[in-house]
Design an enzyme around this catalytic site. Structure first.
Site, mmCIF file in Angstrom:
data_model
loop_
_atom_site.group_PDB
_atom_site.id
_atom_site.type_symbol
_atom_site.label_atom_id
_atom_site.label_comp_id
_atom_site.label_asym_id
_atom_site.label_seq_id
_atom_site.Cartn_x
_atom_site.Cartn_y
_atom_site.Cartn_z
ATOM 1 N N ASP A 267 0.859 -1.163 0.000
ATOM 2 C CA ASP A 267 0.000 0.000 0.000
ATOM 3 C C ASP A 267 0.910 1.232 0.000
ATOM 4 O O ASP A 267 2.122 1.144 0.120
ATOM 5 C CB ASP A 267 -0.968 -0.022 1.199
ATOM 6 C CG ASP A 267 -2.179 0.867 0.957
ATOM 7 O OD1 ASP A 267 -3.202 0.684 1.617
ATOM 8 O OD2 ASP A 267 -2.096 1.749 0.066
HETATM 9 C C1 GLC Z 1 -4.251 4.365 -0.272
HETATM 10 C C2 GLC Z 1 -5.176 3.237 0.147
HETATM 11 C C3 GLC Z 1 -5.298 2.144 -0.871
HETATM 12 C C4 GLC Z 1 -5.164 2.726 -2.259
HETATM 13 C C5 GLC Z 1 -3.733 3.208 -2.387
HETATM 14 C C6 GLC Z 1 -3.466 3.817 -3.766
HETATM 15 O O1 GLC Z 1 -3.505 4.792 0.831
HETATM 16 O O2 GLC Z 1 -4.925 2.645 1.401
HETATM 17 O O3 GLC Z 1 -6.566 1.509 -0.667
HETATM 18 O O4 GLC Z 1 -5.445 1.742 -3.240
HETATM 19 O O5 GLC Z 1 -3.402 4.149 -1.379
HETATM 20 O O6 GLC Z 1 -4.234 4.961 -3.919
#
Ligand code: GLC
Length: 743
Positions: A267
């Site tokens: 993430d």
């Molecule tokens: C964010 C979220 C995740 C998302 C990622 C990319 O922090 O936790 O769900 O897909 O970043 O945007």
């Protein structure tokens, strides 16, 4: 490309080129345009231009022309002309935004989510995207957590059905990612992100391995079984180790036990954040631990690009472990056909043809109608309920959501509120002169400021303006026969980094509600929320309450369809609505304890509160229709079941009312005695049934051994003989039950 060609390509790549293939940057690095969507903190990255020329993927940018331009320029500079992957959070729609996932869960119908994903994939693919960071498969039990809006609810079985349906919708039933209008799907956040302590986002998760496996892992497994191409790590710790460097969780559980062979992406900045967690010394240490744990792509930090080559040269990492990760990324690009066609479906003409087309809008409107949950619709002395609205009666639509186009959730980052149909737009078209309108108050008071993806949100309304809004609303309410009061949370009050310690509707709106109640008590509350809320006062005073969540682009039309009876409400709660926030976390499939306290019993030494009931205000699976249904007793075709046998449980459902309606029969099973405590019931089957007035139908559920198995404390699925109870009802509190014995 054939596998042998991929291997030859990998062999020819330099160490740094391989490391950069695992780097994911925001599109801003290629367009320099500030409107790229940053969905996490932008870290100080210290990148070299070489890294940018070789990064394997980007996120947060879309548009056919723009991405074709980026791809063309990038491939000219990339040493082996390897195409880039384009990824995006297309969570519940690309430009045609469907209801938020928790609302989709309220449909109790995974096919609705399948259609939404299929349409989202079509609009995303013609916009040049290859991967969506969806579905979020996290089990949620705490309404304080803002991301409950992104889940399909508190039940592992339901989340499993929905996760699989969305993966298939995005990737296609065949899973052939070269197919037109398909994108690779990414199940997230592995694992148990929804278990954040106190419902505070990014907080610690503490749960037993038995709970992790029995409840939280089920839906991710369903996504893997559906062929999901990517999995995303979660920000939280599991057993005290952050997921992104948790070798047991990622290599032992996810890859070996659960059989995931696709790309594992971190993430946003999660690898570097392991320094903050206190398990990595620095970025090099974080990179080493994350790659050893099996994380392939480093989203938006330079841990991998800045340190993997050095770690291998210094003998701290085997080059083979890097090759394994790079090969998975190359194979994903190959599965998408990008080596032959690096632009895949990107096509400005197709964008014009499909984005927000009537067919897609209609699908979004139909989906939204199925997600609304009728919580109350009280009849008056002559047996008449306020909904559906009666023709010829004057209705005052009042509240900050009457003209508000912010009907998308905070995870509709590619959608535009300007495309939304408001309640007023729809009411004027359908009701004409019978409808009058007044905002009544701003969505929240001047004392509040809410951070969102697009900066902080405030409502600056002067006291004089506010007084005028209220007076206008009271005048219209007093002159109307009934009031539709359109209230709710702001969409930025739920979603990522939006946890709350109160489950209330902004006070300024509750003041409006009380003022309107003084002059007209025929109130229908249409409620917008990204989570369960504390509805004690509203449900006590309003005659009718309809939960509409954040219904998406066609929200206004769908709400009028249900208010006027063109569509009947059929939604069911995917999450318990608490009596008060102090009950959180709250879920129907809880354990019995040694001192249960069934409804209303007041004995001291029982598991109960002194000042509140144990039960929610509105339970999981609850939702009314415009008619009444009856269910017969549960009948079983036998009383004993062999381990490899089956039992059929059935009821006769009848529409006892005077209008058409759709009810959802829910089958719950309880294992009455087992080697570990088992929940008081678990959902194991749903069937939506539409009946004309007076019509009845037999609804049957097959019970097999799979539905009776559970995770023992050693992590193995077991089946244990003994007594089981089968409940079939229209919500999770049903006592309509029969017992059988598994021998
Ligand atoms: C964010 C979220 C995740 C998302 C990622 C990319 O922090 O936790 O769900 O897909 O970043 O945007």
């Amino acid at each position: 490309m054939r596998q042998s060609e991929l291997e030859a390509l990998l062999k020819d790549m330099s160490l740094q080129e391989k490391a950069d293939q695992l780097l994911q940057l925001n599109g801003t690095f290629y367009t320099g345009e500030l409107d790229e969507i940053a969905t996490g903190p932008i870290m100080e990255m210290g990148l070299k231009s070489e890294d940018i020329c070789q990064a394997g993927s980007i996120l947060g940018t879309y548009g056919a022309e723009r991405l074709k331009e980026i791809q063309k320029k990038y491939m000219e500079k990339q040493p082996h002309h390897i195409p880039m992957l384009f990824m995006m959070d297309v969570i519940h729609g690309m430009k045609t935004i469907f209801p938020m996932p928790l609302a989709m869960g309220a449909a109790f119908d995974p096919s609705v989510a399948y259609t939404a994903a299929e349409i989202a994939a079509k609009e995303a693919s013609v916009s040049g995207l290859h991967v969506t960071f969806s579905p979020m498969a996290d089990l949620v039990r705490d309404a304080r957590w803002g991301r409950v809006m992104e889940s399909t609810g508190e039940d592992a079985y339901m989340n499993s059905l929905y996760t699989a349906a969305q993966v298939k919708g995005f990737q296609g039933d065949s899973g052939n990612l070269r197919e037109k209008y398909k994108v690779a799907s990414c199940v997230k956040h592995f694992a148990a992100y929804g278990g954040a302590e106190a419902g505070r986002d990014y907080n610690t998760v503490e749960l037993s391995e038995q709970t992790l496996r029995e409840y939280y892992l089920r839906s991710y497994q369903a996504g893997i079984d559906a062929g999901v191409a990517l999995v995303m790590t979660s920000f939280n710790t599991v057993n005290g180790v952050p997921a992104s460097v948790n070798t047991w969780l990622m290599r032992e559980v996810l890859r070996k036990e659960m059989g995931f062979e696709g790309v594992l992406i971190s993430d946003y900045a999660a690898i570097e954040e392991t320094i903050c967690h206190g398990v990595s010394e620095d970025k090099a240490d974080a990179a080493e631990k994350a790659l050893k744990a099996g994380v392939d792509i480093d989203m938006m930090t330079s841990c991998y690009s800045g340190h993997l080559a050095g770690l291998i040269r210094g003998g701290k990492l085997e080059e083979g472990i890097l090759d394994e990760a790079v090969m998975r990324v190359l194979q994903l690009k190959n599965k998408l056909g990008l080596f032959e066609n690096p632009y895949k479906d990107a096509d400005p003409e197709e964008e014009k043809r499909w984005i927000l087309c009537e067919e897609h809008r209609k699908a979004a409107r139909d989906a939204a109608c199925k997600t609304f949950v009728l919580l109350k619709n009280e009849r008056d002395s002559d047996g008449t309920a306020l909904l559906p609205l009666k023709k010829g009666k004057k209705t005052a639509f009042i509240g900050p959501y009457v003209e508000n186009q912010e009907l998308l959730s905070s995870w509709a980052v590619t959608g535009s509120k300007e495309d939304c149909v408001t309640i007023r737009n729809a009411a004027e078209a359908v009701l004409g002169e019978e409808a009058v309108f007044a905002c009544g108050c701003p969505i929240f008071g001047n004392d509040m400021e809410i951070p969102s993806f697009n900066g902080n949100i405030r409502c600056d309304v002067s006291e004089a303006e506010r007084k005028g809004m209220l007076e206008d609303a009271l005048k219209k309410a007093s002159e109307a026969e009934q009031v539709v009061l359109c209230l709710g949370e702001h969409s930025a009050q739920s979603g990522e980094a939006a946890s709350r310690t109160m489950l209330d509707i902004p006070e300024i709106q509750m003041e409006l509600f009380r003022e309107i109640y003084r002059v007209n008590q025929n109130i229908v509350v249409v409620l917008f929320s990204g989570r369960p809320l504390d509805l004690r006062e509203i449900s006590r005073k309003a005659r009718t309450v309809l939960e509409v969540w954040f219904p998406g682009t066609e929200g206004g039309n769908a709400i009028l369809d249900v208010l006027t009876g063109v569509q009947s409400p059929s939604g069911k709660l995917p999450m318990s609505f608490p009596y008060c926030i102090a009950q959180e976390p709250l879920h129907y499939d809880h354990y019995n304890t040694g001192r249960p306290n069934p409804n209303g019993r007041v004995e001291k030494f029982r598991s109960r509160y002194l000042d509140a009931p144990n039960e929610p205000l509105y339970p999981f699976g609850y939702g009314l229709t415009y008619t009444e249904f009856s269910l017969s007793e549960v009948r079983l075709d036998r009383e004993q079941m062999e381990a490899d046998g089956m039992i059929t449980a059935s009821v006769i459902m009848k529409n006892e009312g005077t209008v058409f309606g759709t009810e959802t029969a829910q089958m719950y099973i309880r294992d009455l005695t087992a080697s570990v405590v088992r929940p008081v019931r678990q959902l194991k089957g749903i069937q939506k049934v539409s009946l004309m007035p007076g019509e009845s139908r037999t609804v049957s559920f097959e019970i097999t051994r799979e539905q009776l198995q559970f995770m023992a404390s050693d992590g193995k699925e077991v089946l244990e003989s003994g007594r089981f109870a089968v409940y079939i009802g229209t919500d999770s509190t049903t006592e309509n039950c029969a017992e059988f014995v598994l021998i």
